[in-house]
Design an enzyme around this catalytic site. Structure first.
Site, short mmCIF file in Angstrom:
data_model
loop_
_atom_site.label_atom_id
_atom_site.label_comp_id
_atom_site.label_asym_id
_atom_site.label_seq_id
_atom_site.Cartn_x
_atom_site.Cartn_y
_atom_site.Cartn_z
N PRO A 282 28.22 -4.84 41.69
CA PRO A 282 29.50 -5.00 42.25
C PRO A 282 30.45 -5.78 41.61
O PRO A 282 30.93 -6.90 42.09
CB PRO A 282 29.21 -5.14 43.48
CG PRO A 282 28.04 -6.02 43.75
CD PRO A 282 26.98 -5.41 42.71
N CYS A 283 30.68 -5.87 40.30
CA CYS A 283 31.85 -6.62 39.71
C CYS A 283 33.13 -6.77 40.13
O CYS A 283 33.85 -7.57 40.12
CB CYS A 283 31.85 -6.47 38.16
SG CYS A 283 32.23 -4.88 37.75
#
Length: 165
Positions: free
Chosen positions: A128-129
DNA sequence: TAAGTGCGTCGTT
DNA sequence: AACGACGCACTTA
């Protein structure tokens, strides 16, 4: 590349013997390239892909992804893998600043380099950047296009916490 | 508040 | 040696 069809377009997933190694956002112009015929795909990978598909669908629907498929993050450097691993621990619906993530990964001064590692993330959405934002509750950047970052954050109901514009 | 400048910092190319 | 998906301090309008 195996397709993942969603309301938001067709994502593409690639696998190695280790697991999912790349996930690409829908590309406006490109018609699905090599949709490898399912019969050629090892059953193990089919199972991984079902999981990947399910995770992507859930996140886009605003729900936690559940169990992730095996991830192959071997393409990264040691530093990048450290950052990606730390990113995986950010809970659904929450955000961290680049500085907080740097701290979490044990590299408190490498704030700027953390931005680089985020941009090099081969498996966006599942790694989850998009949950990494700038200080002062600003949104920060996103190499795949800010629209995707905004979309993902809003689906996770995190957007209202960020500074507008 | 908003916008712009400068610099520290560090992994990657 | 140069370049960032950064952060902070500070100046101007």
């Amino acid at each position: 590349m195996l397709p993942i069809r969603t309301e938001d377009g067709v994502f593409l997933a690639r696998y190695s013997v280790e697991g999912l190694c790349e996930l690409k956002f829908p590309q406006p112009g490109k018609s699905s390239p090599e949709s490898t015929s399912p019969s050629d795909v090892p059953s193990e990978i089919c199972q991984w892909h079902e999981r990947t598909d399910q995770c992507v669908q859930k996140i886009l629907a605003g729900k936690p992804p559940g169990k992730l498929p095996p991830l192959d993050l071997s393409s990264g450097t040691d530093f990048q893998r450290g950052i990606w691993k730390a990113m995986l621990e950010i809970p659904f619906g929450e955000v961290l600043s680049y500085a907080q993530l740097a701290l979490k990964a044990g590299k408190p001064a490498a704030v700027r380099a953390v931005g680089g590692a985020c941009g090099a993330n081969p498996i966006p959405v599942l790694v989850p950047c998009h949950r990494v934002v700038a200080a002062n509750r600003r949104i920060g950047g996103f190499s795949s296009g800010l629209k995707w970052k905004r979309l993902l954050l809003s689906r996770e109901a995190s957007l209202f916490r960020l500074q507008p514009a």
